[in-house]
Design an enzyme around this catalytic site. Sequence first.
Site, mmCIF file in Angstrom:
data_model
loop_
_atom_site.group_PDB
_atom_site.id
_atom_site.type_symbol
_atom_site.label_atom_id
_atom_site.label_comp_id
_atom_site.label_asym_id
_atom_site.label_seq_id
_atom_site.Cartn_x
_atom_site.Cartn_y
_atom_site.Cartn_z
ATOM 1 N N TYR A 1 5.386 -2.214 8.781
ATOM 2 C CA TYR A 1 6.170 -3.002 7.823
ATOM 3 C C TYR A 1 6.509 -2.233 6.554
ATOM 4 O O TYR A 1 7.630 -2.299 6.046
ATOM 5 C CB TYR A 1 5.350 -4.244 7.489
ATOM 6 C CG TYR A 1 5.863 -5.146 6.392
ATOM 7 C CD1 TYR A 1 7.016 -5.899 6.550
ATOM 8 C CD2 TYR A 1 5.139 -5.286 5.195
ATOM 9 C CE1 TYR A 1 7.454 -6.763 5.554
ATOM 10 C CE2 TYR A 1 5.565 -6.144 4.197
ATOM 11 C CZ TYR A 1 6.722 -6.883 4.375
ATOM 12 O OH TYR A 1 7.142 -7.737 3.381
ATOM 13 N N LYS B 1 10.106 -1.589 3.603
ATOM 14 C CA LYS B 1 10.099 -2.039 2.221
ATOM 15 C C LYS B 1 10.150 -0.854 1.252
ATOM 16 O O LYS B 1 10.731 -0.951 0.162
ATOM 17 C CB LYS B 1 8.860 -2.895 1.954
ATOM 18 C CG LYS B 1 8.874 -4.222 2.705
ATOM 19 C CD LYS B 1 10.084 -5.072 2.317
ATOM 20 C CE LYS B 1 9.993 -6.486 2.863
ATOM 21 N NZ LYS B 1 11.146 -7.322 2.453
#
Length: 341
Positions: A181, A185
Amino acid sequence: MGFLNRGNKFEIDGRTVLLTGGSYGMGRSIAALLSARGAHLILVARDPQKLHSALAFAKSHAKNPSTQRFHYISADVTSESENTRLLAEAVAWNNGRVPEIVWTNAGSASPMLYIESSIETLRKQMDLNYWGAAYLAHKTLKQWLYPETPYTHDAKPEAPRHFVVTSSVVAFTGLAGYATYGPAKTALRALCDALQHEVLLYNGARRSGKKSATAPAPFDVKIHTIYPGTIKSPGLEQENLTKHPVTHLLEESDPAQTEMEAALSAVRGLERGNYMTPTNWLGELMRLGCLGGSPKDNLVKDMLGQWLASIVWLFVRPDLEGKVWGWGKKEGMPDFKPQTK
């Protein structure tokens, strides 16, 4: 940037906001706060039923119920063509004008050990958490700065346009369990740093004494980034289904916010004019420790805070690394549990 930020730098009363990921979680609360400040709202997500519920929730908080307008668009923001469609629909609904504020909040995390994740998961995490924002940024900025009907040199000045991106505190540091993840970001943070720098070209052109063949936009464009941490939401419950125990260990003392607390921190940061807004104190510490060449919101605070944070990280990072190493020493080799789909 500056020593002091005074006044509201994010006036939205009577302006139109396009918000992706607005159907649940922090996005649903952001929508309510924007409605309470007088904004016309366009919510975007995939699930029409959730969108309908979120729109009703936002309407219930309206500052001016008789004049504010509300709309939702069901779309998959991981698709470039869907971003083209949703922006075109938003413009049509907004009487031919591109919304003055566009906030890309759509995203979700699938935390797990990296080698146990499937390649499909890695791609999906990048598609939603990076490309879902990057597509819309590309299309929105282009329409703001080079519309189909060109601006004229004598166009009346307008209030700034705001492009807001929700990233995550994992963009500031890598942690075990977030390799699926975090890169997306972190890529968003890099994109926004570059965009914040690049839009200065167009903002400067507004003030040029030289009249170019193409008239500049009659407004400045501002880029903002939001960095939430742990939020008590359905999304967190979903994350915990795949999260490795060592990641739970690393996060056990992290401050957790409600959806509304995180949303309120985000909106207040925008109203202060911040470029980077972590939503809790731990995220702020992480921001200060990782500023590097990113724009500074307050020169004195950020310079002193960065110096202090660099000292704090001398102790925090070894502690985090020690917990991961210690877990491996105590528990032994993790059972390999690769994704089956």
